[in-house]
Design an enzyme around this catalytic site. Sequence first.
Site, mmCIF file in Angstrom:
data_model
loop_
_atom_site.group_PDB
_atom_site.id
_atom_site.type_symbol
_atom_site.label_atom_id
_atom_site.label_comp_id
_atom_site.label_asym_id
_atom_site.label_seq_id
_atom_site.Cartn_x
_atom_site.Cartn_y
_atom_site.Cartn_z
ATOM 1 N N PRO A 119 0.824 -1.218 0.000
ATOM 2 C CA PRO A 119 0.000 0.000 0.000
ATOM 3 C C PRO A 119 0.848 1.253 0.000
ATOM 4 O O PRO A 119 2.001 1.230 0.435
ATOM 5 C CB PRO A 119 -0.806 -0.123 1.302
ATOM 6 C CG PRO A 119 0.023 -1.002 2.179
ATOM 7 C CD PRO A 119 0.714 -1.965 1.268
ATOM 8 N N ASP A 120 0.279 2.344 -0.505
ATOM 9 C CA ASP A 120 1.025 3.593 -0.477
ATOM 10 C C ASP A 120 1.081 4.133 0.951
ATOM 11 O O ASP A 120 0.451 3.608 1.859
ATOM 12 C CB ASP A 120 0.432 4.631 -1.437
ATOM 13 C CG ASP A 120 -0.981 5.065 -1.044
ATOM 14 O OD1 ASP A 120 -1.298 5.068 0.167
ATOM 15 O OD2 ASP A 120 -1.761 5.416 -1.936
ATOM 16 N N PHE A 121 1.861 5.170 1.134
ATOM 17 C CA PHE A 121 2.045 5.733 2.467
ATOM 18 C C PHE A 121 1.012 6.813 2.782
ATOM 19 O O PHE A 121 0.495 6.887 3.887
ATOM 20 C CB PHE A 121 3.456 6.333 2.593
ATOM 21 C CG PHE A 121 4.560 5.308 2.669
ATOM 22 C CD1 PHE A 121 4.290 3.944 2.624
ATOM 23 C CD2 PHE A 121 5.876 5.712 2.790
ATOM 24 C CE1 PHE A 121 5.310 3.006 2.687
ATOM 25 C CE2 PHE A 121 6.901 4.790 2.865
ATOM 26 C CZ PHE A 121 6.617 3.435 2.808
ATOM 27 N N ARG A 122 0.689 7.657 1.793
ATOM 28 C CA ARG A 122 -0.046 8.883 2.068
ATOM 29 C C ARG A 122 -1.537 8.818 1.756
ATOM 30 O O ARG A 122 -2.279 9.708 2.147
ATOM 31 C CB ARG A 122 0.570 10.040 1.267
ATOM 32 C CG ARG A 122 1.983 10.352 1.676
ATOM 33 C CD ARG A 122 2.534 11.541 0.913
ATOM 34 N NE ARG A 122 3.909 11.838 1.288
ATOM 35 C CZ ARG A 122 4.266 12.562 2.343
ATOM 36 N NH1 ARG A 122 3.336 13.092 3.115
ATOM 37 N NH2 ARG A 122 5.536 12.772 2.628
ATOM 38 N N ASN B 118 14.576 0.638 -3.108
ATOM 39 C CA ASN B 118 13.470 0.221 -2.246
ATOM 40 C C ASN B 118 13.968 -0.242 -0.882
ATOM 41 O O ASN B 118 15.090 -0.736 -0.748
ATOM 42 C CB ASN B 118 12.685 -0.911 -2.918
ATOM 43 C CG ASN B 118 12.124 -0.494 -4.263
ATOM 44 O OD1 ASN B 118 11.878 0.686 -4.500
ATOM 45 N ND2 ASN B 118 11.923 -1.461 -5.151
ATOM 46 N N ASP C 8 11.931 -2.428 0.887
ATOM 47 C CA ASP C 8 11.033 -3.533 1.215
ATOM 48 C C ASP C 8 11.719 -4.889 1.294
ATOM 49 O O ASP C 8 11.119 -5.868 1.755
ATOM 50 C CB ASP C 8 9.868 -3.605 0.225
ATOM 51 C CG ASP C 8 10.326 -3.661 -1.225
ATOM 52 O OD1 ASP C 8 11.349 -4.309 -1.518
ATOM 53 O OD2 ASP C 8 9.637 -3.063 -2.085
ATOM 54 N N HIS D 209 19.196 2.918 -0.191
ATOM 55 C CA HIS D 209 18.464 3.647 0.851
ATOM 56 C C HIS D 209 18.249 2.779 2.091
ATOM 57 O O HIS D 209 17.427 3.103 2.940
ATOM 58 C CB HIS D 209 17.121 4.134 0.312
ATOM 59 C CG HIS D 209 17.248 5.099 -0.819
ATOM 60 N ND1 HIS D 209 16.312 5.227 -1.818
ATOM 61 C CD2 HIS D 209 18.226 5.998 -1.122
ATOM 62 C CE1 HIS D 209 16.707 6.136 -2.692
ATOM 63 N NE2 HIS D 209 17.862 6.617 -2.283
ATOM 64 N N CYS E 14 18.443 -3.252 22.447
ATOM 65 C CA CYS E 14 19.497 -4.243 22.262
ATOM 66 C C CYS E 14 19.585 -5.186 23.459
ATOM 67 O O CYS E 14 19.517 -4.752 24.614
ATOM 68 C CB CYS E 14 20.826 -3.535 22.050
ATOM 69 S SG CYS E 14 22.246 -4.619 21.840
ATOM 70 N N CYS F 149 23.339 -4.223 25.231
ATOM 71 C CA CYS F 149 23.669 -2.961 25.913
ATOM 72 C C CYS F 149 22.445 -2.108 26.233
ATOM 73 O O CYS F 149 22.577 -1.078 26.901
ATOM 74 C CB CYS F 149 24.656 -2.155 25.079
ATOM 75 S SG CYS F 149 23.911 -1.432 23.589
ATOM 76 N N SER G 270 11.995 2.554 -12.049
ATOM 77 C CA SER G 270 12.519 3.803 -11.485
ATOM 78 C C SER G 270 12.318 4.930 -12.486
ATOM 79 O O SER G 270 12.597 4.767 -13.677
ATOM 80 C CB SER G 270 14.003 3.677 -11.143
ATOM 81 O OG SER G 270 14.528 4.925 -10.720
ATOM 82 N N GLY H 115 5.456 4.277 -17.556
ATOM 83 C CA GLY H 115 5.354 5.731 -17.517
ATOM 84 C C GLY H 115 6.681 6.385 -17.833
ATOM 85 O O GLY H 115 7.662 5.731 -18.207
#
Length: 276
Positions: A58-61, A130, A132, A147, A179, A182, A218, A242
């Site tokens: 799903p998209d984020f926005r 990505n 994911d 990323h 963690c 620590c 991309s 596109g």
Amino acid sequence: MKISSDNDKVYKKNMRYKKFTGVKEVSDLAAKCADMIKETKKICLLSGAGISTNAGIPDFRGPKGLYHTAGIENPERIFDISYFYRDPSLFYRFHREFLKALERVKPTFAHQFFAKLEEKGKLIGIITQNIDSLHQRAGSKKVYEIHGGVWESYCTKCGKRYDYEEGVKKTFEEDIPHCDDCGGVIKPDIVFFGEPVKYLDKCIQLARESDLFFVVGSSLVVTPAALIPSECRGSIVVVNKGEFSTAYLPMSRVSLIVDEDIDIFFKAVNEYLELF
């Protein structure tokens, strides 16, 4: 997007082929792509969000997007590294929804296609924008997430690494994962705003070593990833549903352009290669 007049004609011709012609032309493009793969020994891939579209993430926005389901009113803070160190709980509210979405989806045919090319010894590396980690889930080993991604997590204090299963387990068991060694806050190996991208030198090296470079899903807008394809001295193939930017990749450098559903196209290519 700015394109020179000659290249504009080439680009527009490619953008029109699907509208005015039939499956035969798609098949011709697939056949040409298959021949290029057969003739090459070192293939590299740069993948963007489009390769994962058919997986159903799903998209984020959007109204049903992950920001909404997580109840986040200030999404710009989610991937802000300074804010994460002040209050990691906001990120983890989003991250739990993201992980739930990932658990419901599977790698696409295109993910599997490039994993198979690696298995056959044709592919020297995957560079992906990505986060994911669907390439890894498809079986790819040589994946460079420029990323970052969710495949690994690490302690921000001592650096201890956690694999995907451990990271997911801790994310759902603890409001803010800490963690075991620590007590430091654990962070998925995602590049936040304010952090440098990963593996850039290695990605440029892979592009220079490759004799066939794929850009899949991309639009080549986001740098520095968009700068990488032009480092290839061999043939470049762009498969994107596109338009894509030619600001960093001149049209004259592109050997084949495909404006088609990514999975449909690579299924057509596989008809010639019979990888699986």
